[in-house]
Design a protein around this motif. Structure first.
Motif, mmCIF file in Angstrom:
data_model
loop_
_atom_site.group_PDB
_atom_site.id
_atom_site.type_symbol
_atom_site.label_atom_id
_atom_site.label_comp_id
_atom_site.label_asym_id
_atom_site.label_seq_id
_atom_site.Cartn_x
_atom_site.Cartn_y
_atom_site.Cartn_z
ATOM 1 N N UNK A 171 0.866 -1.185 0.000
ATOM 2 C CA UNK A 171 0.000 0.000 0.000
ATOM 3 C C UNK A 171 0.892 1.221 0.000
ATOM 4 N N UNK A 172 0.802 2.028 -1.065
ATOM 5 C CA UNK A 172 1.628 3.236 -1.143
ATOM 6 C C UNK A 172 0.787 4.499 -1.017
ATOM 7 N N UNK A 173 -0.453 4.360 -0.548
ATOM 8 C CA UNK A 173 -1.283 5.542 -0.365
ATOM 9 C C UNK A 173 -1.909 5.988 -1.673
ATOM 10 N N UNK A 174 -1.092 6.479 -2.553
ATOM 11 C CA UNK A 174 -1.605 6.906 -3.843
ATOM 12 C C UNK A 174 -0.545 6.646 -4.894
ATOM 13 N N UNK A 175 -0.952 5.995 -5.974
ATOM 14 C CA UNK A 175 -0.012 5.666 -7.055
ATOM 15 C C UNK A 175 -0.085 6.722 -8.128
ATOM 16 N N UNK A 176 1.073 7.195 -8.570
ATOM 17 C CA UNK A 176 1.069 8.140 -9.670
ATOM 18 C C UNK A 176 1.085 7.370 -10.999
ATOM 19 N N UNK A 177 1.997 6.445 -11.115
ATOM 20 C CA UNK A 177 2.067 5.647 -12.336
ATOM 21 C C UNK A 177 2.191 4.187 -11.948
ATOM 22 N N UNK A 178 1.104 3.425 -12.023
ATOM 23 C CA UNK A 178 1.140 2.042 -11.548
ATOM 24 C C UNK A 178 2.139 1.172 -12.302
ATOM 25 N N UNK A 179 2.402 1.498 -13.560
ATOM 26 C CA UNK A 179 3.341 0.667 -14.327
ATOM 27 C C UNK A 179 4.747 0.831 -13.784
ATOM 28 N N UNK A 180 5.152 2.073 -13.550
ATOM 29 C CA UNK A 180 6.519 2.268 -13.076
ATOM 30 C C UNK A 180 6.668 1.758 -11.644
ATOM 31 N N UNK A 181 5.624 1.915 -10.845
ATOM 32 C CA UNK A 181 5.733 1.431 -9.469
ATOM 33 C C UNK A 181 5.807 -0.087 -9.430
ATOM 34 N N UNK A 182 4.985 -0.726 -10.231
ATOM 35 C CA UNK A 182 5.029 -2.192 -10.315
ATOM 36 C C UNK A 182 6.410 -2.644 -10.771
ATOM 37 N N UNK A 183 6.948 -1.925 -11.742
ATOM 38 C CA UNK A 183 8.280 -2.259 -12.248
ATOM 39 C C UNK A 183 9.330 -2.148 -11.156
ATOM 40 N N UNK A 184 9.235 -1.085 -10.374
ATOM 41 C CA UNK A 184 10.190 -0.906 -9.284
ATOM 42 C C UNK A 184 10.058 -2.018 -8.252
ATOM 43 N N UNK A 185 8.825 -2.417 -7.991
ATOM 44 C CA UNK A 185 8.600 -3.454 -6.984
ATOM 45 C C UNK A 185 9.222 -4.774 -7.415
ATOM 46 N N UNK A 186 8.981 -5.172 -8.659
ATOM 47 C CA UNK A 186 9.555 -6.434 -9.133
ATOM 48 C C UNK A 186 11.069 -6.360 -9.096
ATOM 49 N N UNK A 187 11.604 -5.254 -9.588
ATOM 50 C CA UNK A 187 13.057 -5.094 -9.594
ATOM 51 C C UNK A 187 13.628 -5.136 -8.192
ATOM 52 N N UNK A 188 12.915 -4.521 -7.270
ATOM 53 C CA UNK A 188 13.371 -4.475 -5.885
ATOM 54 C C UNK A 188 13.344 -5.870 -5.268
ATOM 55 N N UNK A 189 12.299 -6.632 -5.547
ATOM 56 C CA UNK A 189 12.211 -7.992 -5.013
ATOM 57 C C UNK A 189 13.348 -8.851 -5.549
ATOM 58 N N UNK A 190 13.631 -8.724 -6.833
ATOM 59 C CA UNK A 190 14.708 -9.541 -7.410
ATOM 60 C C UNK A 190 16.054 -9.161 -6.807
ATOM 61 N N UNK A 191 16.245 -7.871 -6.524
ATOM 62 C CA UNK A 191 17.475 -7.485 -5.816
ATOM 63 C C UNK A 191 17.518 -8.167 -4.453
ATOM 64 N N UNK A 192 16.355 -8.205 -3.802
ATOM 65 C CA UNK A 192 16.296 -8.863 -2.503
ATOM 66 C C UNK A 192 16.630 -10.341 -2.612
ATOM 67 N N UNK A 193 16.168 -10.986 -3.662
ATOM 68 C CA UNK A 193 16.471 -12.404 -3.868
ATOM 69 C C UNK A 193 17.957 -12.589 -4.137
ATOM 70 N N UNK A 194 18.544 -11.651 -4.833
ATOM 71 C CA UNK A 194 19.988 -11.699 -5.019
ATOM 72 C C UNK A 194 20.710 -11.631 -3.698
ATOM 73 N N UNK A 195 20.234 -10.728 -2.839
ATOM 74 C CA UNK A 195 20.834 -10.596 -1.515
ATOM 75 C C UNK A 195 20.562 -11.809 -0.645
ATOM 76 N N UNK A 196 19.408 -12.426 -0.815
ATOM 77 C CA UNK A 196 19.058 -13.579 0.011
ATOM 78 C C UNK A 196 19.850 -14.821 -0.392
ATOM 79 N N UNK A 197 20.154 -14.962 -1.686
ATOM 80 C CA UNK A 197 20.741 -16.227 -2.149
ATOM 81 C C UNK A 197 22.137 -16.158 -2.747
ATOM 82 N N UNK A 198 22.423 -15.085 -3.478
ATOM 83 C CA UNK A 198 23.560 -15.124 -4.404
ATOM 84 C C UNK A 198 24.703 -14.169 -4.117
#
Lengths: 766, 284, 158
Positions: A631-658
């Motif tokens: 929940x980000x309160x209000x989304x300005x551009x859902x596409x870019x925010x979704x993109x950031x979220x996926x990218x951020x999660x994958x960075x987290x997976x890199x940190x978790x495993x690799x």
């Protein structure tokens, strides 16, 4: 009747993409100045030592080499890099000199600078500079902290300790039904953005222009001007296209000074691009944390307190934001849970390694790993369902604003602003389909152990104190938007244009966003702590209001009415049946500048859930499904925010495993390339899903938005470790350290098996 | 990471190439695909004075399938092996192993000869060469010679090639119909160098394993033939007991290295696990 | 040494040291800066160009080795008037953020889809696993390439 603009909230395609997709972006390596020379940096190959002398005569004799600069070329007093965030005087002794000064303290520390005709010649010359270093004992681990002092005058290698406190932890622990201790480690890793850093600096005798700025250009400009003893107006930092930052690019590094200083000394433009090997030892490292913590709870699972000690291995100097991660580990360990009693000490330990700084969700990734693991361990020990345990402890929306732990020194407190943690938790479980997947928990199917985990997090954003925006209605009727925010790839041009379009009601196509040059606005702060949308966007809203007033005032004169009577439709001013195009309002551009002040952090929040399959024979972990809700309160551009979220999660997976930056006992960095520093690739984590919700607006800014974009990474380490523990629960495998690499998982399984064997043998022997 | 300076030549014949190599007393190196060499030059881990490009040499990129075996020219690229329909049937073990080599862009340039001459202990092609008792054709100033794979690999990144010698071809013995085989490797990510890997094949004679060949990569300073494990399995039925015995023999016969990615004991256990799984897979 | 090859459809000639990589030659001598350097040791794929239609790492090729070859960079795969179908698909799916790795993905995807317009998701992931992206997490890139397939398939008569 004209329909008002509604660009905010729409997944508008990005304007930046038109040049990026064609290879027409201008990154700093693409910038060239006439007569430019190229620099290369000689870096210390020893982790700790006294600098006895540098002999550059052979290098200088090489054809094509123009200058070699060392500490001797920079007056008596080598300037130091001041802290940008939390600049406590106690930390001043640990500021890094712009070039190694009497000592070297990490492999990679700049020792000399070569300026030559080409990058290849400059690099050739590095081998011919003789550096005489008297080695000193090397400190690479907490246990060796007294082997040698990095700063002899300071007396210890502990730079500072923070304390996060709330309530009365000792009392809470005394009255608790249950206390559980845990010892955790998170490994050193880094942002590792794809575009290596670089600068092009040009001094024309009056003005120093530097291309390659990012993130915090105004602060850097002040620091650079002061270090070079130039007036601020004589320095302009220009941000071109930037290939990722993630909290690590843009902070002031030694090279931010050395390259412009070289240009000034040499009298010709100087260009520098780091290569990846350099980047790994020169750009900020992050996250290396060890923690000994206790959790206190009632029998029903209500958490009463957290108490413990955190050690951060911060490397050889305190970098411009080096205190942020260590502070955050302590201050935000409670996350979205109502934990009233907290006593956490967080010490920053100096070691002979590359200095550390912020990396996406600084301190938060680490602290969420620790907390979420403790919650699952707590649930197991008390025999309470893991979901139920979390539900019993969430902060309720009715409790907000809810104060988090205070921190000292640099006294600061913060409060959770708004949020429905239960709703997002339930939403995630539903979309993930926990009900169905639950049956797989701990089962061995086709050679894989299956496990699930869920975890919740908070994401702070919108750091103050302010941001500026300047709007210029050009004489052709287009609108130029100048921002103090910076672009690091997050779609700033598009998002700010959406906000500007809605606020001015002008057509989106007529809006052009320009950002990140220090000549654009008087005082900008930049892009960090997920602040750009809230701070930059709110500044645009303010400026847009002022612009509309100016347009009405100008229109009123020409249309013969009062300002309040002028109607605006985004391209024209009208009164009755008289209209005036914006382009005809004035012979000159109409300019307004506004600022947005804010001292309250915003708190986005979310829940992630994961299903894994573990091959106990090899330690390999497959991520079968990953679901993220925020929940980000209000989304300005859902596409870019979704993109950031996926990218951020994958960075987290890199940190978790690799990902792991590994040092040997001599302070040599063993992971010096992408062959050894392993980043996620397209085939590693194919199944990730994310939903953004807008449940609770932020009450503290006109957009109602909360900073988002770092959140995805925050819970990843914790839920992956919990999922593996769940998968291997028959063996009672409990991961307490990251990364969760195959050899480490295998070792835990083997250790657990041999314990079972020992126990059985013991039982059989009775 | 700009390269240090060197001279460059692109000779038209192999004799010229050999002469160029000989002329620099060990300070010249061959370049073909460059996928292993150029990174080393970028890190300045190697500093040859002269690079001799095999680009113009003819006849080194043939794939020949005949009764007496499979011949691969040294310049054959991984993508060419991938696209060769006949090879799938002619040497399935080779084709399966090569599927694991690196990535798309590298497979368009990297060569069989380059991989063999580079001799990384974790690389697939050297592993297949050792497992199948391949022969390597070599040309130098002293003329032609043939080396057995078991003599060719001397250690990590080290082979029997003299500074003036060029590997021209590898010959794998013919593949028998009905042969059982498996290739399994474990890497941290797809396309990475193997932490450990196993290649094996055998024939079935009267329901028993015959003439089994087992090779291992990543667990020594060179690709290894696991003779001790072969001795345990030859002449036996492939059942759980046999697999258990083979695993034990493997565990005891290797002495793997440790590095930042995997400690020795993990590699040892991993190889053992891969061997057991490969044997089970081969039986299907 | 002089090297002579075809770049984006035009014959070019330039004088290089043997040690200069094709990537540096394209960027510095021939001023086509769309090809990016993110590692210079052949792992990240940002420098991918097409040589005779095959995707290769230009940081691992010496400029002199490009003699008489046909080289295509991201600029050569672009049109002035509009985005190509592949580029449009990337934009539509938000398959780029900072844009630094993007040219390498465009060239690689183009080479793949030209050869294998029916490539499935697994194959696309396999091929693209040789290109690193730090911003997007790859999901949108895979979606974009899957969508772009139709632009490459209808070139055949089916």
């Amino acid at each position: 009747m004209r329909i008002p603009n509604s660009y905010i909230g729409r997944p508008i395609e990005r304007t930046e993409d038109l040049r990026f997709l064609r290879g027409r972006g201008t990154y700093v390596a693409d910038v060239n100045r006439p007569r430019q020379l190229t620099a290369a940096i000689l870096r210390s190959s020893l982790a700790h030592g006294r600098l006895r002398g540098i002999n550059a005569s052979r290098a200088l004799a090489m054809p094509g080499v123009h200058r070699v600069l060392t500490a001797n070329d920079f007056d008596n007093e080598i300037p130091r890099i001041a802290l940008r965030l939390q600049p406590l005087p106690q930390l001043a002794p640990f500021h890094q000199p712009m070039i190694a000064d009497k000592k070297v303290r990490y492999v990679g520390e700049p020792v000399a600078l070569v300026v030559a005709e080409t990058a290849a010649i400059a690099e050739d010359a590095l081998d011919f500079i003789e550096v005489d270093i008297e080695p000193l004992p090397v400190v690479v681990a907490r246990e060796q902290a007294e082997a040698a002092l990095l700063f002899e005058e300071h007396g210890t290698n502990c730079a500072i300790s923070w304390k996060a406190f709330r309530g009365d932890a000792d009392a809470a622990f005394k009255e608790a039904d249950y206390v559980r201790r845990g010892h955790f480690k998170v490994q050193r890793h880094a942002a590792m953005f794809m575009e290596p850093r670089g600068f092009v600096a040009d001094w024309d005798g009056q003005t120093l222009t530097v291309w390659g700025a990012a993130k915090t250009a105004w602060y850097n400009r002040r620091l650079l001007a002061a270090s070079l003893r130039l007036p601020i107006e004589a320095v302009d930092l220009i941000e071109v296209d930037v290939g990722g930052g993630f909290g690590s690019r843009g902070e002031f590094y030694p090279e931010d000074y050395l390259i412009p200083a070289a240009a000034k000394l040499v009298g010709r433009p100087v260009k520098w691009n780091e290569d990846r090997r350099e980047h790994m030892m020169a750009a900020n490292h992050a996250r290396e944390v060890e923690c000994e913590v206790e959790i206190a709870a009632r029998r029903d699972g209500r958490v009463l307190g957290l108490r413990g000690q955190i050690w951060s291995d911060i490397g050889a100097y305190v970098r411009t934001n080096g205190g942020v991660g260590p502070r955050n580990v302590a201050q935000y360990m409670s996350g979205p849970y109502a934990i009233e009693n907290i006593d956490l000490k967080s010490s920053m330990l100096l070691t002979n390694k590359t200095p550390t700084g912020t990396y996406r969700g600084p301190g938060r990734f680490e602290t969420d790993f620790i907390r979420e693991r403790m919650l699952d361990l707590l649930a197991k020990d008390l025999n309470i369902d893991r979901l139920e345990l979390r539900r019993r402890n969430f902060v309720a929306d009715s409790q907000m604003p809810y104060p988090l732990a205070s921190i000292t020194p640099y006294d600061s407190s913060t409060e959770l602003d708004s949020g429905d943690y239960h709703a997002v938790f339930d939403r995630c479980l539903a979309e993930f389909d926990w009900k169905t997947k639950e049956q797989f928990s701990g089962r061995l199917i086709d050679g894989y152990y299956h496990g699930l985990a869920v975890g919740s997090f908070i994401e702070g954003g919108a750091a103050g104190p302010k941001e500026e925006a300047r709007l210029v209605l050009e004489t052709d009727g287009t609108l130029s938007v100048y921002l103090g925010s910076s672009s690091v790839g997050q779609g700033l041009e598009t998002i700010m244009a959406q906000i500007a379009a809605d606020a001015t009601e002008m057509p989106y196509e007529k809006i052009r966003v320009r950002h990140g040059s220090t000549s654009h606005v008087k005082e900008g702060y930049g892009a960090y702590h997920s602040r750009s949308t809230v701070m930059g966007g709110s500044a645009i809203l303010r400026a847009a209001e002022q612009l509309k007033e100016r347009i009405r005032a100008l229109g009123a004169k020409r249309l013969g009415c009062l300002a309040e009577q002028v109607m605006l439709d985004g391209e024209r001013a009208r009164y009755g049946n008289r209209t005036l195009r914006f382009a005809d309002l004035s012979a000159f551009p109409i300019e307004v500048e506004a600022e947005f002040l804010n001292n309250k952090q915003t708190w986005a929040y979310g829940t992630h859930a994961v299903h894994v399959a573990v091959d106990a024979g090899t330690g390999r972990v497959k991520v079968l499904d990953y679901m993220a809700v925020e929940d980000v309160g209000r989304t300005i551009n859902p596409a870019t925010l979704h993109g950031q979220t996926i990218g951020s999660i994958v960075q987290g997976l890199g940190g978790a495993f690799l990902e792991h930056l590994v040092y040997d006992a001599n302070g040599q960095l063993l992971t010096g390339s992408f062959a050894d520093y392993l980043m996620p690739t397209a085939s590693d984590f194919p199944k990730i899903r994310s939903s953004i919700v807008e449940l609770k607006r932020c009450p503290n800014n006109p957009l109602g938005a909360k900073g988002g974009g770092e959140g995805g990474i925050i819970p990843v380490g914790g839920i992956m470790a919990n999922a593996i523990a769940d998968a291997l629960k028959q063996l009672d495998v409990q991961p307490m350290e990251l990364p969760l690499s195959p050899p480490r998982i295998w070792a835990l399984v083997e250790a657990a098996k041999s314990q079972v064997t020992t126990r059985l043998e013991g039982e059989n022997g009775k | 990471m700009k390269l240090a300076a060197f001279d460059y030549a692109s000779p038209a014949t192999i004799e010229e190439a050999v002469a160029l190599l000989a002329s620099r007393s060990g300070n010249a190196k061959i370049i073909s695909g460059g996928q292993s060499l150029v990174p080393m030059l970028a890190f300045r881990l190697a500093a040859p004075e002269l690079l001799v490009d095999l680009k113009q040499l003819q006849g080194l990129n043939r794939i020949d399938i005949a009764e007496d075996g499979v011949r691969l020219g040294a310049k054959v690229r991984w993508c060419e092996i991938e696209r060769n329909e006949r090879l799938k049937g002619a040497h399935p073990l080779l084709v399966e192993a090569i599927r694991h080599v690196a990535h798309y862009q590298i497979r368009n340039r990297g060569t069989v000869g380059g991989s063999l001459a580079h001799a990384d202990p974790a690389a697939e092609m050297p592993g297949i060469a050792i497992t199948s008792e391949a022969e390597l054709m070599i040309v130098g100033s002293k003329g032609k010679r043939i080396d057995k794979a078991s003599d060719f690999f001397k250690g990590s990144l080290s082979t029997s090639l003299a500074p003036d010698e060029i590997l021209t071809e590898i010959k794998l013995p013919p593949w028998l119909v009905g042969r059982r085989w498996a290739f399994l490797e474990f890497a941290l990510r797809r396309g990475d160098f193997a932490i450990a890997g196993v290649a094996l094949y055998y024939d079935m004679v009267g329901g028993n394993i015959a003439d089994i060949h087992i090779g291992a990569i990543g667990v020594g300073d060179r690709p290894l033939r696991l003779h001790a494990v072969e001795a345990v399995l030859n002449g036996r039925k492939l059942d759980d007991v046999a697999i258990e015995d083979a695993a034990k023999a493997a565990r005891e016969s290797i002495d793997p290295p440790s590095d930042i990615h995997a400690p020795a004991e993990y590699r040892r256990a991993l190889l053992t696990t891969l061997l057991a799984r490969a044997l089970r897979q081969s039986a299907v | 040494m002089k090297v002579n090859f075809e770049l984006n459809g035009k014959r070019v000639e330039t004088d290089v040291e043997p040690r200069m990589t094709l990537a540096d030659c394209i960027r510095d001598h021939l001023r086509q800066t769309g090809t990016h350097l993110a590692c210079e040791h052949g792992v990240c794929g940002a420098c991918t160009v097409l040589v005779n239609g095959e995707a290769v790492r230009s940081c691992l090729i010496l400029a002199v080795q490009a003699q008489d070859e046909r080289v295509l960079t991201v600029e050569g795969l672009s049109r002035e008037e509009a985005l190509t179908p592949l580029q449009s698909a990337f934009r539509k799916h938000h398959a780029l953020q900072c844009g630094f790795c993007t040219p390498g993905f465009i060239t690689t995807a183009h080479a793949l889809l030209t050869e294998e317009p029916e490539a499935d998701e697994d194959r696309i992931r396999e091929v693209l696993s040789g290109n690193l992206c730090r911003c997007t997490g790859y999901l949108p890139i895979i979606e974009a390439v899957l969508e772009a397939r139709s632009a490459y398939t209808h070139k055949d008569d089916k």
